[in-house]
Write a protein that holds these residues in place. Structure first.
Motif, PDB file in Angstrom:
ATOM      1  N   ALA A 131       0.954  -1.179   0.190  1.00 31.52           N
ATOM      2  CA  ALA A 131       0.272   0.087   0.160  1.00 31.52           C
ATOM      3  C   ALA A 131       0.947   1.148  -0.069  1.00 31.52           C
ATOM      4  N   TYR A 132       1.792   1.128   0.733  1.00 30.49           N
ATOM      5  CA  TYR A 132       2.901   2.339   0.839  1.00 30.49           C
ATOM      6  C   TYR A 132       3.392   2.631  -0.504  1.00 30.49           C
ATOM      7  N   THR A 133       3.951   1.641  -1.258  1.00 30.31           N
ATOM      8  CA  THR A 133       4.583   1.676  -2.602  1.00 30.31           C
ATOM      9  C   THR A 133       3.646   2.266  -3.547  1.00 30.31           C
ATOM     10  N   GLU A 167       3.190   5.635  -3.179  1.00 33.05           N
ATOM     11  CA  GLU A 167       4.213   6.333  -3.968  1.00 33.05           C
ATOM     12  C   GLU A 167       4.015   6.541  -5.595  1.00 33.05           C
ATOM     13  N   VAL A 168       3.519   5.402  -6.152  1.00 30.32           N
ATOM     14  CA  VAL A 168       3.373   5.193  -7.564  1.00 30.32           C
ATOM     15  C   VAL A 168       2.478   6.043  -8.197  1.00 30.32           C
ATOM     16  N   LYS A 175      10.905   9.325  -3.306  1.00 27.35           N
ATOM     17  CA  LYS A 175      10.417   7.957  -4.048  1.00 27.35           C
ATOM     18  C   LYS A 175       9.089   8.579  -5.045  1.00 27.35           C
ATOM     19  N   VAL A 176       8.529   9.273  -4.623  1.00 24.56           N
ATOM     20  CA  VAL A 176       7.464  10.086  -5.519  1.00 24.56           C
ATOM     21  C   VAL A 176       8.233  10.829  -6.597  1.00 24.56           C
ATOM     22  N   LEU A 177       9.237  11.547  -6.319  1.00 22.52           N
ATOM     23  CA  LEU A 177       9.851  12.324  -7.324  1.00 22.52           C
ATOM     24  C   LEU A 177      10.803  11.375  -8.198  1.00 22.52           C
ATOM     25  N   MET A 178      11.139  10.357  -7.834  1.00 21.72           N
ATOM     26  CA  MET A 178      11.701   9.118  -8.645  1.00 21.72           C
ATOM     27  C   MET A 178      10.753   8.513  -9.461  1.00 21.72           C
ATOM     28  N   ILE A 213       8.495   1.323 -11.612  1.00 23.08           N
ATOM     29  CA  ILE A 213       9.864   1.169 -11.547  1.00 23.08           C
ATOM     30  C   ILE A 213      10.514   2.284 -10.783  1.00 23.08           C
ATOM     31  N   GLY A 214      10.253   3.155 -11.134  1.00 23.92           N
ATOM     32  CA  GLY A 214      10.639   4.513 -10.385  1.00 23.92           C
ATOM     33  C   GLY A 214      10.616   4.598  -8.843  1.00 23.92           C
ATOM     34  N   ALA A 215       9.441   4.068  -8.268  1.00 27.58           N
ATOM     35  CA  ALA A 215       9.030   4.083  -6.804  1.00 27.58           C
ATOM     36  C   ALA A 215       9.985   3.049  -6.280  1.00 27.58           C
TER      37      ALA A 215
END
Length: 255
Positions: A54-56, A59-60, A118-121, A185-187
């Motif tokens: 859920a956390y990931t 971010e995604v 992670k959000v920015l990534m 992938i970025g997250a």
């Protein structure tokens, strides 16, 4: 057999080959666990994996939403202005060439180890396909249609919303589908660099402890989540573009 059953049948065949290979070649579980061992790891660690997932996903979705908003606006600006097209577009291409993984440690230094880097990534990786596909769709309309609209007295906004935007929608949805998978992938890349939460952290811990079944469990959950997000956008596309030739021809093929 229904067309939708083909991927399920293929997945079943892959799982059979996977499980059969583990059993026939007596592969050690820490090298390659069986599908049943992975399913057991998911069930045994559901209390840890689900909050991390859920956390990931948070971010995604944040990174994806940011890429849609910013990418769409920049694509619109590029298409609307020759100056921005000549000055901004080459910079976007240069940004795409830069390896994003090399930037992730900088985000950790600048913004810490919370959710923001992670959000920015996720945004950075998902941003480019959104811009390119949206710009291509908005540009790809025949000039004769635009001239016809103007000759009939349509304003710039009317031409945009009634001709240019509907024509660009298939390309925009292509960008959305590419962006949502790229955001995933970025997250994960961001979580690999440094995070206290998320599936990426669980994967790192499982890898360090040689818990291959847990590592596979995390990968399976991430893959399933990615497929669900992709299919959700595809369902919205079918509902939104039911009038478009691309969807009608697809329905004819699937019928």
């Amino acid at each position: 057999m229904s067309r939708s059953l083909y991927p399920l049948a293929t997945l079943g065949l892959i799982l059979l080959l996977w499980g059969g290979s583990v059993w026939v070649f007596d592969i050690a579980p820490f090298i390659l666990p069986s599908p049943l061992a992975v399913a057991k790891a998911i069930a045994d660690n559901a209390g840890t994996l689900m909050p991390a997932l859920a956390y990931t996903l948070g971010e995604v979705l944040l990174g994806f939403g940011l890429s849609v908003l910013v990418g769409g606006l920049i694509a619109l600006a590029i298409v609307s202005s020759d100056l921005l097209d000549r000055s901004v577009y080459p910079l976007l291409v240069a940004l795409q060439i830069v390896p994003k993984v090399a930037i992730a440690p900088l985000f950790a230094i600048w913004f810490g180890f919370g959710m923001l880097p992670k959000v920015l990534m996720a945004f950075l990786i998902a941003f480019f396909p959104m811009v390119i596909n949206t710009a291509m769709g908005l540009r790809g309309i025949e000039v004769s249609k635009l001239h016809l609209a103007r000759s009939m007295g349509a304003s710039g906004l009317q031409t945009f919303f009634k001709i240019r935007l509907p024509h660009a929608m298939p390309s925009i949805f292509t960008g959305l589908k590419l962006s949502i998978t790229s955001a995933m992938i970025g997250a994960i890349v961001g979580e690999f660099i440094g995070s206290d939460e998320g599936v990426g952290r669980i994967l790192l811990v499982a890898n360090g402890n040689m818990q291959t079944d847990l590592l596979f469990a995390g990968v399976v959950l991430l893959s399933l989540a990615g497929v669900v997000l992709f299919l959700a956008i595809e369902a919205i596309e079918r509902a939104t573009l039911s009038w478009h030739i691309s969807q009608r021809s697809r329905d004819m093929v699937m019928a």
